[in-house]
Design an enzyme around this catalytic site. Structure first.
Site, PDB file in Angstrom:
ATOM      1  CB  SER A 182      -5.138 -24.790  23.894  1.00  0.00           C
ATOM      2  OG  SER A 182      -6.039 -25.807  24.272  1.00  0.00           O
ATOM      3  CG  HIS A 210      -4.046 -21.484  21.043  1.00  0.00           C
ATOM      4  ND1 HIS A 210      -3.673 -20.672  22.094  1.00  0.00           N
ATOM      5  CD2 HIS A 210      -5.048 -22.262  21.505  1.00  0.00           C
ATOM      6  CE1 HIS A 210      -4.407 -20.959  23.153  1.00  0.00           C
ATOM      7  NE2 HIS A 210      -5.242 -21.922  22.814  1.00  0.00           N
ATOM      8  CE  LYS A 242      -7.091 -18.208  23.842  1.00  0.00           C
ATOM      9  NZ  LYS A 242      -7.891 -19.385  23.628  1.00  0.00           N
TER      10      LYS A 242
HETATM   11  C1  LIG Z   1      -9.137 -19.866  24.328  1.00  0.00           C
HETATM   12  C2  LIG Z   1      -9.868 -20.812  23.477  1.00  0.00           C
HETATM   13  C3  LIG Z   1     -11.258 -20.736  23.321  1.00  0.00           C
HETATM   14  C4  LIG Z   1     -12.094 -19.801  24.143  1.00  0.00           C
HETATM   15  O1  LIG Z   1     -11.965 -18.505  23.700  1.00  0.00           O
HETATM   16  P1  LIG Z   1     -12.286 -17.314  24.688  1.00  0.00           P
HETATM   17  O2  LIG Z   1     -12.428 -16.134  23.809  1.00  0.00           O
HETATM   18  O3  LIG Z   1     -11.150 -17.235  25.640  1.00  0.00           O
HETATM   19  O4  LIG Z   1     -13.580 -17.681  25.373  1.00  0.00           O
HETATM   20  C5  LIG Z   1     -11.867 -21.566  22.400  1.00  0.00           C
HETATM   21  N1  LIG Z   1     -11.165 -22.460  21.700  1.00  0.00           N
HETATM   22  C6  LIG Z   1      -9.832 -22.601  21.868  1.00  0.00           C
HETATM   23  C7  LIG Z   1      -9.101 -23.626  21.056  1.00  0.00           C
HETATM   24  C8  LIG Z   1      -9.150 -21.789  22.770  1.00  0.00           C
HETATM   25  O5  LIG Z   1      -7.844 -21.936  22.951  1.00  0.00           O
END
Ligand SMILES: *Cc1c(COP(=O)(O)O)cnc(C)c1O
Length: 397
Positions: A182, A210, A242
């Site tokens: 990330s 992602h 996302k």
């Molecule tokens: C954003 C993210 C999460 C958390 O997800 P949310 O739905 O925002 O709680 C978990 N793992 C990764 C790799 C992320 O980038």
């Protein structure tokens, strides 16, 4: 001194220590919809820091699907899914995700954090070993800790080190990796990890927050991009907040895996199901991803355009081929100075500092979207080059 005043006094000292190291964080306020053009703290700017990779977060079709579900099902789901909270919208979303990915089943969680904190302790416990990439997301680190398994921290994206760790751990270990990291944007060496897991009798667990929607054929994510199937990667986690533009997350895999999580994933069992309207929005987002593959193509073209333009201007962006393009600047103070200077010019680019990234690797995390126009990317590149040149001059003055 009151109890509250005593707590405040203690916290204030810690907050001041953070501020002295340029590590104090604050929120900005967004007015209205999220998007490339966005109103923040009362001014219009261009957003280059969101994970809305396909420009779906404010797509009216998602809002309309949510509104229809709100009118039909109300606001609350009423209870946890095992009690009375499992709505038709949730089930349809789970089936559509499994169909899209080509695996047997999926289980919807409130968010990605809950998915990892629920699934990891359900799959590993005392006496087991979890081999985890050093740059894995915080929710994977915390899920592994919560499981009480022994944790081997493997050097980042190092397939040989992973193989050695799995050999040492023996049969039944869990190998855990982000699909796309990330803060660096690089992709995990998934084919090598899957081969090691097959040879060492380990289970591969990939968090593709992602990658899902943004990468791979049809947006099917990092497994599809690597030519892997869900039988080679038994546990696949991704989020719906996302690229999909809604909220929530899921674990996808076999019927048996999902049945086990229904019994044992505590963040799922003991948590109120998400509102049906959120599932409806995610279904609409997924339908758009299926119907409009040109969104991934536009994102890929924007990534190429950005990288070419950065190279032309001598900007040392990382090796990432994904929507996450890091520009490592080193110290936190400098990173925040550059981020503020971009902000003054109308660009919202997040500065990322420890503890999110290791000490000395503070960076701008530039996040691209299919919704960015070529001229907007050019404008950002010009602003980056100008701000960094002014910085360097200032440093030598
Ligand atoms: C954003 C993210 C999460 C958390 O997800 P949310 O739905 O925002 O709680 C978990 N793992 C990764 C790799 C992320 O980038």
């Amino acid at each position: 001194m009151s109890a509250a005043a005593a707590l405040d006094a203690r916290l204030r000292g810690q907050l001041e220590a953070l501020a002295a190291r340029d590590l104090h964080r604050q929120r900005r306020i967004v007015d209205g919809a999220h998007g490339v053009s966005i109103r923040v703290d009362g001014r219009d700017c261009l957003c280059f820091c969101a994970n809305d990779y396909l420009g779906l977060a404010a797509d009216p079709r998602l809002a309309e699907a949510a509104a229809r579900a709100l009118r039909a099902s109300g606001t609350g789901s009423g209870a946890a899914a095992l009690v009375s909270g499992h709505n038709r919208e949730h089930r349809a979303l789970e089936e559509e995700i499994a169909g899209f990915l080509g695996c047997e089943a999926a289980l919807l969680f409130a968010n990605g954090w809950a998915a990892n904190l629920g699934a990891l302790p359900a799959l590993a416990g005392r006496g087991d070993t979890i081999c985890s990439d050093a740059l894995n997301h915080a929710s994977l680190i915390d899920g592994a800790r919560l499981s009480r398994a022994a944790i081997t921290r493997v050097p980042h994206a190092d397939a040989a080190a992973f193989d050695a760790a799995l050999a040492e751990a023996g049969d039944g270990a869990l190998a855990v990796s982000d699909g796309v990291f990330s803060m660096d944007g690089d992709a995990a060496p998934l084919p090598a990890l899957a081969a090691s897991c097959a040879q060492r009798g380990a289970t591969l667990y990939v968090d593709d927050a992602h990658g899902f929607g943004a990468r791979g054929p049809g947006g099917r994510g990092s497994l599809a991009a690597a030519g892997l199937t869900h039988s080679e990667v038994p546990v696949y986690v991704a989020t719906l907040g996302k690229a999909v533009g809604a909220a929530g997350a899921f674990v996808a895999g076999s019927h048996t895996l999902i049945d086990w999580l229904v019994q044992r994933a505590r963040t799922w069992v003991f948590s109120t199901a998400p509102p049906p309207s959120v599932a409806a929005a995610a279904r609409a987002g997924l339908a758009i991803i299926r119907a409009e593959p040109e969104r991934q193509e536009r994102l890929a073209a924007n990534i190429r355009h950005f990288r070419t333009g950065a190279a032309e201007r001598g900007l040392a962006v990382g090796a990432s081929e994904t929507a996450i393009q890091p520009l490592v600047l080193g110290d936190a103070a400098r990173t925040m100075r550059v981020s503020r200077a971009l902000w003054e010019r109308g660009f919202w680019v997040a500065g990322i500092r420890p503890p999110t990234v290791p000490e000395g690797t503070s960076r701008l995390r530039i996040a691209l979207s299919a919704a960015h126009g070529t001229a907007q990317i050019e404008a950002l590149l010009d602003a980056l080059a100008a701000v960094l040149a002014a910085e360097t001059e200032g440093a030598h003055a």
